[in-house]
Design a protein around this motif. Structure first.
Motif, PDB file in Angstrom:
ATOM      1  N   SER A   1       0.813  -1.225   0.000  1.00 48.85           N
ATOM      2  CA  SER A   1       0.000   0.000   0.000  1.00 48.85           C
ATOM      3  C   SER A   1       0.843   1.269   0.000  1.00 48.85           C
ATOM      4  CB  SER A   1      -0.948   0.003   1.196  1.00 48.85           C
ATOM      5  OG  SER A   1      -0.231  -0.110   2.408  1.00 48.85           O
ATOM      6  N   ASP A   2       2.090   1.186   0.464  1.00 46.55           N
ATOM      7  CA  ASP A   2       2.957   2.363   0.452  1.00 46.55           C
ATOM      8  C   ASP A   2       3.738   2.497  -0.843  1.00 46.55           C
ATOM      9  OD1 ASP A   2       4.760   0.319   0.692  1.00 46.55           O
ATOM     10  OD2 ASP A   2       5.696   1.034   2.545  1.00 46.55           O
ATOM     11  N   GLY A   3       3.456   1.634  -1.839  1.00 43.94           N
ATOM     12  CA  GLY A   3       4.127   1.710  -3.129  1.00 43.94           C
ATOM     13  C   GLY A   3       5.452   0.991  -3.189  1.00 43.94           C
ATOM     14  N   SER A   4       5.837   0.301  -2.119  1.00 41.42           N
ATOM     15  CA  SER A   4       7.066  -0.491  -2.132  1.00 41.42           C
ATOM     16  C   SER A   4       6.782  -1.871  -2.713  1.00 41.42           C
ATOM     17  CB  SER A   4       7.647  -0.607  -0.721  1.00 41.42           C
ATOM     18  OG  SER A   4       6.726  -1.276   0.135  1.00 41.42           O
ATOM     19  N   VAL A   5       7.840  -2.645  -2.979  1.00 43.55           N
ATOM     20  CA  VAL A   5       7.709  -3.934  -3.658  1.00 43.55           C
ATOM     21  C   VAL A   5       8.455  -5.024  -2.888  1.00 43.55           C
ATOM     22  CG1 VAL A   5       8.313  -5.229  -5.751  1.00 43.55           C
ATOM     23  CG2 VAL A   5       7.381  -2.919  -5.937  1.00 43.55           C
ATOM     24  N   VAL A   6       7.844  -6.193  -2.808  1.00 40.32           N
ATOM     25  CA  VAL A   6       8.457  -7.386  -2.220  1.00 40.32           C
ATOM     26  C   VAL A   6       8.484  -8.474  -3.288  1.00 40.32           C
ATOM     27  CG1 VAL A   6       8.371  -9.102  -0.375  1.00 40.32           C
ATOM     28  CG2 VAL A   6       7.533  -6.767   0.049  1.00 40.32           C
ATOM     29  N   THR A   7       9.627  -9.144  -3.453  1.00 42.69           N
ATOM     30  CA  THR A   7       9.751 -10.193  -4.470  1.00 42.69           C
ATOM     31  C   THR A   7      10.254 -11.495  -3.860  1.00 42.69           C
ATOM     32  OG1 THR A   7      12.006  -9.496  -5.017  1.00 42.69           O
ATOM     33  CG2 THR A   7      10.214  -8.525  -6.299  1.00 42.69           C
ATOM     34  N   TRP A   8       9.918 -12.610  -4.518  1.00 38.71           N
ATOM     35  CA  TRP A   8      10.399 -13.926  -4.104  1.00 38.71           C
ATOM     36  C   TRP A   8      10.252 -14.896  -5.273  1.00 38.71           C
ATOM     37  CZ3 TRP A   8       5.720 -11.876  -3.009  1.00 38.71           C
ATOM     38  CH2 TRP A   8       4.578 -12.654  -3.242  1.00 38.71           C
ATOM     39  N   GLY A   9      10.895 -16.045  -5.138  1.00 38.13           N
ATOM     40  CA  GLY A   9      10.919 -17.029  -6.208  1.00 38.13           C
ATOM     41  C   GLY A   9      12.326 -17.157  -6.744  1.00 38.13           C
ATOM     42  N   ARG A  10      12.453 -17.609  -7.974  1.00 40.73           N
ATOM     43  CA  ARG A  10      13.780 -17.765  -8.568  1.00 40.73           C
ATOM     44  C   ARG A  10      14.465 -16.422  -8.706  1.00 40.73           C
ATOM     45  NH1 ARG A  10      13.901 -21.024 -14.040  1.00 40.73           N
ATOM     46  NH2 ARG A  10      15.697 -19.639 -14.253  1.00 40.73           N
TER      47      ARG A  10
END
Length: 455
Positions: A251-260
């Motif tokens: 909601s704050d426009g930040s990004v979280v990633t996961w996986g390969r």
């Protein structure tokens, strides 16, 4: 006493319907549906929608009155080899390459009524009915349980080999290949409750819960295991999946990633740049994030669009991004286009750059792009692995269609060209096309045997 009513579709196709003054508007709609060969939604006159239960007399209709039959839009889903369309009357028409899966729903045709949604895996389909039950068909038996007994469903998601259904109480039921997310071991537990939305990679699922947290399952290496970032997965608004990784916008426009990590599961190199993210577009092996100031941040497989450093200065005032398998194309506010990624499959548009002005829309096949310009013309670039253009289909401003590329997989539409008028939407598999016309009929062409015109 009866009256003659002129009923027309928005396309201009019309029919005359006879009705008694005591008969209902709904009866007129049904007769018009049969005459015009389409599904129906509702009838309108010059003053607006008519009460379907009202009599002709009470509705104020007179001999010679003109009405318009609004048709529920046809929805088309494509698996890798087949199509399935929800028609205007909420029934289903399915077709595809013989023996390739999903193209024949005859075994369940009598159950495919009041269909609300269809989702496709690689070789199968699942239809959600209005009563919250599900009907499946196709050739992957793990995805096609003809006795599937799931009720209260409000939405379906799918990946390449499994399905997940969200029930009205927020719980989830899954089926298909166990290792791809079809296992019910997790979904019967407390973790998957109050689910609001489900997104997929090729072999895994990610569910956003009502409180903004995320639960993942399926192949761990393909994004099914998010434990390393679980404490960051809070206040999530959107999730985008590519072939083997996920990216979540908070909601704050930040990004979280996961996986390969090599295809975008690790965004640490650009994490400080991922602020005020509005939208994420996924190629098969990389991600591109559009920020609030119109700039773009990319990560993942460098040669597949994850590295946009060569065009970074041009990625300003971007309005939209489109992805092919290994490259990206961005439309800027002035109608120009910026491309990057694998140069051989669409990442290099230099040969047509001068033509890419006033671009309205870009569509991508696996290995190339087609841009629709403001004057209704089309510009294409990119090649397939053999060095030849694959098949493209472009809708022009007058609703006609132009096709080019490999004739065997849809590049030649001459056999159906006289039918391709008033086209609203085109859907494709890798080897075939279907066009939805303004009157919601269908026209198909390419490498398969299917209905040439319908419904």
């Amino acid at each position: 006493m009866s009256v003659s009513l002129e009923v027309a579709l928005i396309s201009g196709k019309r029919a005359t319907v006879e009705a008694g003054l005591a008969e209902t508007v709904e009866t007129v709609a049904q007769r018009a549906q049969l005459r015009l060969g389409v599904g129906k939604d509702h009838l309108v006159d010059a003053a607006g929608s008519l009460d379907p239960l009202a009599s002709i007399q009470r509705a104020g209709l007179q001999d010679g009155s003109s009405l318009t039959l609004h048709v529920r839009p046809v929805q088309v889903q494509a698996s890798r080899h087949s199509f399935a369309a929800i028609l205007g009357d909420s029934s289903v028409l399915a077709w595809g390459t013989p023996g390739a899966g999903g193209g024949d729903c005859s075994a369940v045709q009598d159950r495919l009524k009041n269909v609300q949604q269809i989702q496709a895996s690689e070789r199968a389909f699942a239809a959600l009915l209005g009563d919250g039950t599900i009907v499946t068909w196709g050739t992957w038996h793990e995805c096609c349980d003809f006795e599937l007994n799931i009720t209260g469903v409000i939405a379906i998601a799918s990946n390449r080999a499994a399905y997940a259904a969200i029930r009205s109480d927020g719980s989830v039921e899954t089926w298909g290949f166990m290792e791809c997310g079809g296992s019910t071991l997790l979904t019967t537990g407390p973790e998957l409750q109050n689910v609001a939305h489900i997104q997929s990679s090729d072999l895994a699922f990610a569910a956003i819960l009502a409180d903004g947290t995320v639960v993942t399952w399926g192949q761990p290496s393909e994004g099914g295991d998010s434990r390393m970032v679980q404490d960051q997965l809070k206040n999530v608004q959107q999730i985008q999946g590519n072939r083997s990784a996920f990216a979540a916008i908070r909601s704050d426009g930040s990004v979280v990633t996961w996986g390969r990590a090599d295809v975008g599961g690790d965004s640490s190199a650009v994490q400080e740049q991922l602020v005020n993210v509005q939208q994420i577009q996924a190629g098969d092996f990389a991600f591109a994030a559009l920020l609030g100031d119109g700039t773009v941040v990319t990560w993942g497989g460098a040669e597949a669009g994850g590295n946009s450093s060569t065009v970074r200065d041009q990625l300003k005032n971007v309005m939209a991004i489109q992805a092919s398998e290994r490259s990206f194309a961005a439309i800027r506010s002035d109608g120009s286009v910026v491309t990057w990624g694998d140069a051989d499959v669409g990442g290099d548009s230099s040969d047509v750059q001068e033509k890419l002005t006033n671009v309205q829309q870009i569509q991508a096949t696996t290995f190339a792009f087609a841009a629709l310009l403001g004057d209704g013309t089309v510009v294409t670039w990119g090649t397939d692995e053999a060095g030849n253009l694959r098949a493209f289909a472009a809708i022009l401003a007058d609703g006609s269609v132009v096709t080019w590329g490999d004739a065997e997989i849809g590049g030649d539409s001459s056999d159906v060209q006289d039918q391709l008028k008033n086209v609203q939407h085109i859907q494709c598999t890798p080897c075939s096309f279907v066009a939805v016309l303004r009157d919601q009929s269908l026209v198909t062409w390419g490498r398969f045997i299917g209905p040439r015109e319908g419904p």
